[in-house]
Design a protein around this motif. Structure first.
Motif, PDB file in Angstrom:
ATOM      1  N   GLY A 101      -3.968  -1.247   6.982  1.00  0.00           N
ATOM      2  CA  GLY A 101      -2.844  -1.900   7.369  1.00  0.00           C
ATOM      3  C   GLY A 101      -3.452  -3.240   7.790  1.00  0.00           C
TER       4      GLY A 101
ATOM      5  N   ALA B  20       0.874  -0.985   0.213  1.00  0.00           N
ATOM      6  CA  ALA B  20      -0.283  -1.080   0.407  1.00  0.00           C
ATOM      7  C   ALA B  20       0.898   1.296   0.319  1.00  0.00           C
ATOM      8  N   ARG B  21       0.054   1.918  -0.911  1.00  0.00           N
ATOM      9  CA  ARG B  21       0.871   3.511  -0.850  1.00  0.00           C
ATOM     10  C   ARG B  21       2.415   3.298  -1.189  1.00  0.00           C
TER      11      ARG B  21
ATOM     12  N   ARG C 109       5.663  -1.437   6.399  1.00  0.00           N
ATOM     13  CA  ARG C 109       5.537  -0.241   7.629  1.00  0.00           C
ATOM     14  C   ARG C 109       5.212  -1.078   9.028  1.00  0.00           C
TER      15      ARG C 109
ATOM     16  N   TYR D 171      -0.567   3.230   7.581  1.00  0.00           N
ATOM     17  CA  TYR D 171      -1.382   2.600   6.522  1.00  0.00           C
ATOM     18  C   TYR D 171      -2.190   3.601   6.545  1.00  0.00           C
TER      19      TYR D 171
END
Length: 340
Positions: free
Chosen positions: A164, A128-129, A143, A154
């Motif tokens: 997350g 993600a991201r 992360r 997240y």
């Protein structure tokens, strides 16, 4: 896709917005981590697919239908995978994470006509991201895991669902499927070896089994692009599970003129992400010589570089962001480009 506000999970998301404690939902029917943990890729069949609470997650029925089409070999694999990857692109990963165990089963079936499509997309909800990310601080970064008493780094998805949780569920599924995925590193198809390394790089690897498999494949690999993939995969898993010898080895690779240019460039990017040391002059020189526009475009075959996005090839964006952050992003006439 249907209106996500009609999904049962919307009530949970609204409750969280109104101040409910995230921990009160942990382990329950709306916790994608708990639901995904009940599935084992090696035991999947049609009954397992239909027995899962897909409707508890945003766009869940769309995800279930995409998986059904892939499993039954009906329709277009591109269309079905497009639904799942589209969810991730729209920042709604929960139902896509629930699909991961099924995608692993399809990807590891040597006779399944959709195996390469499933493998190419199964890691999407595990990150993600990451689209457009090209900095030393964030590229290849996993992360911290979610905390029960608060959101993690997240944050939330577009639906309000804890992002997350989705990422953790997908990574846990890939970790559980690691014994099935590792043999794909020896597949006859270079693209399969690359995509397998991209997926396995998201697995938990406290015992360094995955990193050891990357090293074994690297030692006998002949394809420069696959070698580059093994370097980036090793760097990603090493960032999640620090191992100084691996970091030192990656540095040796970018310094080695006997290595293929693609391999040295991947090693340079990987090493920059694993250390806070200033980039030495030798690294600047190597990148200046090797990072041509043509080579950067060829390296878009690596999913890490393709995901970087922007108005330039991923490799060149990484070089600019990591070594020349003062340089502006190239201008694009595309009104939808990230630089506009």
């Amino acid at each position: 896709m249907g209106d996500w506000r009609t999904d049962p999970t919307f009530a949970m998301c609204r409750a969280l917005v109104d101040g409910a404690d995230l921990a009160s939902f942990a382990g329950g029917p709306f916790d994608i981590r708990a639901v995904t943990a009940t599935i084992r890729p090696e035991t999947i069949d049609g009954a397992v697919l239909d027995g899962l609470p897909w409707g508890n997650f945003p766009h869940g029925e769309d995800a279930r239908e995409a998986v059904r089409l892939l499993r039954t070999k009906d329709g277009s694999a591109r269309s079905a995978m497009g639904v799942l990857i589209g969810m991730c692109a729209d920042d709604s990963r929960a139902a896509a994470a629930l699909a991961v165990p099924f995608l692993i089963r399809i990807a590891t079936d040597p006779h399944h006509p959709h195996r390469t499509a499933a493998l190419g997309g199964l890691a999407a909800p595990a990150r993600a991201r990451y689209f457009g990310v090209a900095s030393r601080a964030e590229l290849l970064l996993h992360r911290p895991g979610p905390r029960h008493d608060d959101y993690d780094d997240y944050g939330v998805e577009v639906t309000g669902y804890p992002a997350g949780w989705s990422v953790a569920a997908a990574r846990a599924a890939i970790t559980a499927g690691t014994p099935l995925l590792l043999p794909l590193l020896d597949d006859f198809d270079p693209a399969v070896r690359i995509d397998a390394s991209y997926a396995l790089a998201t697995a938990a690897d406290p015992g360094h089994t995955v990193r050891a498999a990357f090293a074994t494949r690297f030692a006998k690999e002949q394809d420069p692009m696959v070698l580059a993939a093994m370097i980036l995969a090793t760097a990603e898993t090493t960032r999640a599970h620090p191992h100084p010898p691996a970091t030192a080895w990656i540095r040796e690779v970018w310094q080695d003129p006997a290595q293929a240019p693609e391999v040295r460039l991947a090693a340079a990017i990987g090493w920059l992400c694993l250390t806070d040391e200033p980039a030495p002059d030798a690294l600047h020189t190597a990148i200046d010589v090797l990072a041509t526009e043509e080579r950067a475009r060829a390296m878009e075959a690596l999913p890490w570089m393709a995901a970087v996005g922007g108005n330039e090839p991923g490799l060149l964006r990484c070089v600019r962001c990591m070594l020349h952050p003062e340089h502006p992003e190239p201008y694009s006439d595309d009104p939808w480009s990230p630089g506009r």
